[in-house]
Scaffold this active site. Structure first.
Site, PDB file in Angstrom:
ATOM      1  N   GLN A  67       0.853  -1.191   0.000  1.00  0.00           N
ATOM      2  CA  GLN A  67       0.000   0.000   0.000  1.00  0.00           C
ATOM      3  C   GLN A  67       0.882   1.232   0.000  1.00  0.00           C
ATOM      4  OE1 GLN A  67      -0.679   1.374   3.762  1.00  0.00           O
ATOM      5  NE2 GLN A  67      -0.822   3.233   2.558  1.00  0.00           N
ATOM      6  N   CYS A  68       0.420   2.289  -0.667  1.00  0.00           N
ATOM      7  CA  CYS A  68       1.147   3.562  -0.678  1.00  0.00           C
ATOM      8  C   CYS A  68       0.131   4.693  -0.652  1.00  0.00           C
ATOM      9  CB  CYS A  68       2.075   3.647  -1.886  1.00  0.00           C
ATOM     10  SG  CYS A  68       1.231   3.675  -3.479  1.00  0.00           S
ATOM     11  N   ALA A  69       0.488   5.853  -1.194  1.00  0.00           N
ATOM     12  CA  ALA A  69      -0.417   7.000  -1.191  1.00  0.00           C
ATOM     13  C   ALA A  69      -1.522   6.874  -2.247  1.00  0.00           C
ATOM     14  CB  ALA A  69       0.355   8.294  -1.400  1.00  0.00           C
ATOM     15  N   ILE A  96      -3.779   4.804   0.116  1.00  0.00           N
ATOM     16  CA  ILE A  96      -4.462   5.348   1.283  1.00  0.00           C
ATOM     17  C   ILE A  96      -5.492   6.409   0.878  1.00  0.00           C
ATOM     18  CG2 ILE A  96      -2.789   7.155   1.856  1.00  0.00           C
ATOM     19  CD1 ILE A  96      -3.160   6.324   4.839  1.00  0.00           C
TER      20      ILE A  96
END
Length: 120
Positions: A67-69, A96
């Site tokens: 997961q990242c931005a 996110i």
């Protein structure tokens, strides 16, 4: 959103349900400063900038999900791990940002007090 043909896009709802059921190991590949400001409760922080597939934590029978931005760096982490021979293929589509857009909670720092707000 970035994904390759070898990357499986998981929805925020799927990740939330699987995380709650302890079926995934969620790895946030954003930089430590980003993680410190706001994160998904239960995620580990292993920044893409220093990610070494050989040192991934043992997940047992859990599925590793990156997961990242916004989804680009997590898809890059999947690709890096696949090139190193791992069978990792899943990431949080939209990162996110998508998680928050669906109303799912995050742990964050209160800018006024420095206190951690963690609904998890």
């Amino acid at each position: 959103m970035f994904s390759s043909p070898k990357t499986r896009d998981l929805s925020p709802q799927t990740v939330a349900a699987e995380l709650k059921a302890h079926k995934i190991l969620l790895i946030d590949v954003r930089e430590p400063a980003e993680f410190a400001v706001e994160r998904i409760h239960g995620a580990l922080n292993l920044p893409l900038s220093t990610l070494d597939p050989a040192t991934l934590p043992e997940a047992g029978d859990k599925l590793i999900v990156f997961q990242c931005a916004g989804g680009k760096r997590s898809a890059m982490a999947v690709e890096r791990c696949q090139k190193a021979g791992h069978k990792i293929d899943a990431h949080l589509a939209g990162g996110i940002a998508a998680w928050k857009a669906t109303g799912l909670p995050t742990a964050s720092v209160d800018a006024a007090t420095g206190a951690l707000r963690d609904p998890g």
